[in-house]
Design an enzyme around this catalytic site. Structure first.
Site, PDB file in Angstrom:
ATOM      1  CB  SER A 139      -0.962   0.072   1.195  1.00 45.83           C
ATOM      2  OG  SER A 139      -1.489   1.215   1.439  1.00 45.83           O
ATOM      3  CE1 TYR A 152      -3.792  -2.203   5.189  1.00 48.53           C
ATOM      4  CE2 TYR A 152      -3.217   0.003   4.743  1.00 48.53           C
ATOM      5  CZ  TYR A 152      -3.365  -1.270   4.168  1.00 48.53           C
ATOM      6  OH  TYR A 152      -3.628  -1.534   2.891  1.00 48.53           O
TER       7      TYR A 152
END
Ligand SMILES: NC(=O)c1ccc[n+]([C@@H]2O[C@H](COP(=O)([O-])OP(=O)(O)OC[C@H]3O[C@@H](n4cnc5c(N)ncnc54)[C@H](OP(=O)(O)O)[C@@H]3O)[C@@H](O)[C@H]2O)c1
Length: 241
Positions: A139, A152
């Site tokens: 990401s 995350y």
């Protein structure tokens, strides 16, 4: 090795994983669709494609990750591409340190990092035989101070470094790369309207991404025969902001 190449995409009953499965299937791969919970959606997707198999497995559980890889190889006789796409997150403002509890850290790292690791380890002997490759889905949060929560973002940073370490350890037989999407329109990001607006206003491409944008990059890496240890940004240039 006989027959068409085989690609296993974890977490492929929706969103980015589904788009990757569709793209690789359209490009002549036999494909393995996977999810932990959405069995019906995964089955339907596999039934709609030629030479596709659905396998329910939670890749965060080692025995299930191993069973998933074994099912793919038992069914198709080979494995050429592993796409580590399954992941999870929680939306926690980065300033809310108490909100990112140790339980949440463990839940996210267990799936995103250890799940990716144990699926890859199970796949390596088969990828070695086929001269295959691994592509993991990171990401933009893996390299920028951004993302739905600190646990995350850290999990994605770990995936990116795992990509470099494994590329060095597994060459020349196996290539290992990653893609780092920015904001992509999927069920996961439906509520991220504030970030979407920011991306539309200020990222060089002036739009949020589509799952197909990520699938094109993954497909490109499948064919990128001299690329290993790389992380390809798929974020419309948002990492430049
Ligand atoms: N959307 C974005 O903007 C964006 C941006 C950057 C990176 N990413 C990354 O892209 C990946 C996919 O995200 P998405 O947006 O496409 O999400 P999504 O539409 O919610 O899809 C997630 C997929 O993973 C499956 N899954 C979840 N937990 C699993 C587990 N333990 N074992 C196996 N499968 C599991 C889900 O099915 P079940 O829940 O039914 O099992 C589903 O098929 C994630 O790694 C995410 O971090 C997304």
């Amino acid at each position: 090795m006989t027959g068409k190449p085989v690609a296993l995409v974890t977490g492929s009953s929706s969103g980015i994983g589904e788009a990757v499965v569709r793209r690789l299937s359209g490009a002549g791969h036999r494909v393995v669709v996977n999810s932990a919970r959405s069995v019906e959606a995964g089955r339907k997707l596999a039934e709609s494609l030629p030479d596709a198999l659905y396998v329910q497995a939670d890749i965060g559980v080692q025995a299930q990750a191993q069973r998933l890889v074994a099912a793919a190889v038992d069914h198709f006789g080979r494995l050429d591409v592993l796409v580590n796409n399954a992941g999870t997150t929680r939306r926690i403002p980065h300033q809310d340190l108490a909100g990112a509890t140790p339980e949440i850290w463990r839940e996210i790292l267990d799936l995103n990092v250890i799940g990716t690791w144990q699926t890859t380890v199970a796949a390596v002997p088969h990828l070695r035989k086929s001269g295959g490759s691994v592509i993991s889905v990171s990401s933009i949060a893996g390299s920028r101070p951004a993302g739905s929560s600190i646990p995350y973002a850290v999990s994605k940073a770990a995936i990116e470094h795992m990509t470099r370490l494994l590329a060095a350890a597994l060459g020349p037989e196996i290539r290992v790369n990653a893609v780092a999407p920015g904001l992509i329109e999927t069920p996961w990001t439906r509520e991220f309207t504030d970030i979407a607006e920011h991306v539309r206003q200020s990222a060089p491409m002036r739009r949020v991404g589509l799952p197909e944008d990520v699938a094109r990059a993954v497909h490109g890496l499948v064919g990128a025969t001299y690329t290993t240890g790389s992380v390809v940004q798929v974020d419309g240039g948002a990492h430049l902001l």
